[in-house]
Design a protein around this motif. Structure first.
Motif, PDB file in Angstrom:
ATOM      1  N   LEU A   1       0.845  -1.198   0.000  1.00 18.78           N
ATOM      2  CA  LEU A   1       0.000   0.000   0.000  1.00 18.78           C
ATOM      3  C   LEU A   1       0.877   1.243   0.000  1.00 18.78           C
ATOM      4  N   GLU A   2       0.525   2.201  -0.851  1.00 20.64           N
ATOM      5  CA  GLU A   2       1.206   3.492  -0.882  1.00 20.64           C
ATOM      6  C   GLU A   2       0.176   4.576  -0.644  1.00 20.64           C
ATOM      7  N   MET A   3       0.485   5.518   0.258  1.00 17.14           N
ATOM      8  CA  MET A   3      -0.476   6.560   0.623  1.00 17.14           C
ATOM      9  C   MET A   3       0.248   7.896   0.774  1.00 17.14           C
ATOM     10  N   SER A   4      -0.524   8.975   0.746  1.00 18.23           N
ATOM     11  CA  SER A   4       0.084  10.301   0.878  1.00 18.23           C
ATOM     12  C   SER A   4      -0.921  11.293   1.448  1.00 18.23           C
ATOM     13  N   HIS A   5      -0.372  12.395   1.974  1.00 15.19           N
ATOM     14  CA  HIS A   5      -1.195  13.462   2.542  1.00 15.19           C
ATOM     15  C   HIS A   5      -0.374  14.745   2.493  1.00 15.19           C
ATOM     16  N   ALA A   6      -1.044  15.879   2.313  1.00 13.66           N
ATOM     17  CA  ALA A   6      -0.340  17.148   2.158  1.00 13.66           C
ATOM     18  C   ALA A   6       0.537  17.469   3.361  1.00 13.66           C
ATOM     19  N   LEU A   7       0.084  17.127   4.557  1.00 12.76           N
ATOM     20  CA  LEU A   7       0.840  17.430   5.762  1.00 12.76           C
ATOM     21  C   LEU A   7       1.903  16.379   6.059  1.00 12.76           C
ATOM     22  N   ALA A   8       1.547  15.099   5.877  1.00 11.24           N
ATOM     23  CA  ALA A   8       2.429  14.007   6.306  1.00 11.24           C
ATOM     24  C   ALA A   8       3.369  13.520   5.216  1.00 11.24           C
ATOM     25  N   GLY A   9       3.134  13.895   3.979  1.00  9.61           N
ATOM     26  CA  GLY A   9       3.941  13.375   2.894  1.00  9.61           C
ATOM     27  C   GLY A   9       3.473  11.987   2.492  1.00  9.61           C
ATOM     28  N   SER A  10       4.383  11.172   2.002  1.00  8.68           N
ATOM     29  CA  SER A  10       4.006   9.845   1.517  1.00  8.68           C
ATOM     30  C   SER A  10       4.513   8.766   2.466  1.00  8.68           C
ATOM     31  N   ALA A  11       3.866   7.589   2.388  1.00  5.31           N
ATOM     32  CA  ALA A  11       4.249   6.460   3.239  1.00  5.31           C
ATOM     33  C   ALA A  11       3.936   5.168   2.498  1.00  5.31           C
ATOM     34  N   VAL A  12       4.659   4.130   2.861  1.00  9.57           N
ATOM     35  CA  VAL A  12       4.482   2.811   2.249  1.00  9.57           C
ATOM     36  C   VAL A  12       4.247   1.794   3.359  1.00  9.57           C
TER      37      VAL A  12
END
Length: 495
Positions: A427-438
């Motif tokens: 899973l790859e996800m992202s958010h304007a505040l937190a950036g991206s994560a895997v």
């Protein structure tokens, strides 16, 4: 005593020697050896020798008063370093608290106003699978962490209460018992609970047939079991009910409450009692909930009692699909957290629950499925990729009021090997505040279709269910990052 015994042996041997010459015509030293053997067999063990031969554990911490009773109605006060034995009942006073460490490194924490009997404790070091353990919690609260015996032979561990039998799967769990009720919560692993009856005897070992299973992956909940008409309920985790059971592995000081180290401030009773269920799961203490739903095979999550569902600013709930739809899964949102901003996949907990049972969940969502005639996953072989049908992810920040907002699910894959009963997901996800994560997860799938990797309640991980026909899957995930956490739910269909 040793000198007198030696004198008696010498005297007996001398008589045997004389008798052998004059009357029995037998070898005198053979008779002497017989006398020695009979003397040793009949000689009682010293107190130290008895302790070493019968001891099954030791006291590592005492706060207030704790007593040990045996079957002869003999009573003794417990202090740090004392031994405990099979057939003893350990009892704590109103302010009492005792920690026990057993010979296989299993640990027990007994809370105030509690009575726990050690009915059986056999640890076979050479063949641990032959070990057997049985406790009886007559009243009060106990927390148990499995040792080597239970880890090797979990089907030979039993904790009885006045109305239930509890088996484990290598576990850290807490139980409160009353004459007609009991409550149980799980920190790690899983437990299986069944009512005591003709098919589930108090003298048995392990989980009984038809037991209800509770595991850490099912969310922040506990089982309430009643001896009356209502047998089982799904109950939000409530530390006011399961009284702040301390971690029995946290007694490193090994001191009693009145010892110098405690008195000097290095360890206080309040600190010892602080590790309760809610803290362990990373949530605040919860209020009691009176409108509880009937318990199914697994449990619902519990969280802060917010009223977001009642605010007119929330998105309108989608029509609830009937149970007869091809996919058997429906997402329900926690009644204590409410609908998250932009949530387009979940329904109210009550609506999702109707005609369905809970499988996995965390503080935000629970996954329900329709009952099936199949008892386990039907496909027996084959490796299949699943296609993401829908998914959403929210980011919850660490700072301020921990408001959540929609993130983005950038990529998602799920593959299932039915032959090996294994899964892997990316899973790859992202958010304007937190950036991206895997987030990657892989592991085993149970015969009931439930799978997990990591911890979706108090850490990073995934948990989900494959439908019994192998055609559908739903999965919840949680990813901790520096500024907060990503929390998401997904629905899948086999390609």
């Amino acid at each position: 005593m040793g000198n007198k015994m030696n004198e008696s042996i010498e005297e007996c041997c001398s008589r045997a020697f004389r008798a052998g010459k004059s009357r029995w015509r037998a070898e005198p030293w053979l008779m002497c050896m017989a006398v020695i053997l009979l003397t040793l067999i009949s000689a009682p063990l010293s107190a130290d020798e008895q302790s070493e031969s019968n001891e099954v554990g030791r006291v590592t911490l005492v706060i207030g008063q704790a007593l040990a009773h045996n079957k002869k109605s003999e009573q003794r006060s417990l202090k740090r370093g004392d031994s405990v034995y099979v057939d003893e009942t350990i009892e704590t006073s109103a302010g009492g608290h005792v920690h026990l460490r057993f010979v296989d490194e299993g640990t027990i924490s007994l809370r105030p106003n509690s009575r726990l009997s050690i009915e059986l404790y056999h640890y076979d070091k050479l063949q641990p699978k032959n070990s057997a353990i049985r406790f009886n919690l007559e009243a009060g609260v106990v927390r148990s962490i499995s040792g080597k015996a239970t880890q090797a032979a979990h089907d030979r561990f039993r904790l009885n209460t006045p109305i239930t039998a509890i088996g484990v799967l290598g576990t850290d769990f807490v139980v409160r018992a009353e004459p007609e009720k009991m409550w149980a919560g799980v920190y790690s692993g899983a437990i299986a609970i069944s009512p005591l009856n003709a098919q589930c005897s108090v003298n048995g070992l392990g989980a009984c047939a038809g037991s209800t299973r509770l595991s850490e992956t099912m969310g922040s909940v506990m089982i309430e079991f009643s001896g009356g008409r209502e047998r089982e309920k799904i109950v939000p985790l409530d530390s006011a009910i399961i009284s702040k059971a301390s971690h029995p592995g946290s007694d490193n000081s090994g001191q009693s409450a009145d010892s110098p180290s405690v008195a000097s401030g290095r360890m206080t009773a309040a600190e010892i009692k602080a590790a309760d269920v809610a803290t362990h799961l990373g949530i605040a203490q919860q209020p009691s909930v009176s409108d509880q739903q009937p318990l199914q095979t697994v449990q619902q999550p519990v969280q802060q009692p917010l009223q977001q569902d009642q605010q007119p600013s929330q998105p309108v709930q989608q029509p609830l699909p009937p149970v007869q739809q091809p996919s058997p899964f429906v997402w329900g949102r926690s009644p204590f957290v409410g609908q998250l901003p932009g949530d387009a996949m979940s329904h109210t907990f009550a609506a999702a629950q109707e005609g369905r049972v809970v499988t996995v969940g965390n503080r935000y969502f629970s996954l329900f499925r329709a009952p099936s005639a199949l008892s386990e996953i039907e496909p027996r072989a084959g490796v299949y990729d699943f296609k993401l049908e829908q998914g959403q992810v929210h980011f919850v920040g660490n700072l301020g009021n921990q408001e959540s907002s929609l993130g983005r699910l950038d990529a998602a894959t799920l593959q299932v090997d039915f032959g090996q009963r294994q899964f892997n997901t990316h899973l790859e996800m992202s958010h304007a505040l937190a950036g991206s994560a895997v987030l990657d997860g892989a592991g085993q799938i149970g015969n009931d279709g439930i799978f997990n990797a990591g911890n979706v309640v108090s850490g990073s991980g995934v948990a989900g269910v494959i439908s019994t026909d192998g055609a559908y899957a739903s999965m919840i995930f949680k990813k901790d990052v520096e500024l907060g956490t990503f929390n998401g739910i997904t629905d899948w269909a086999k390609k």
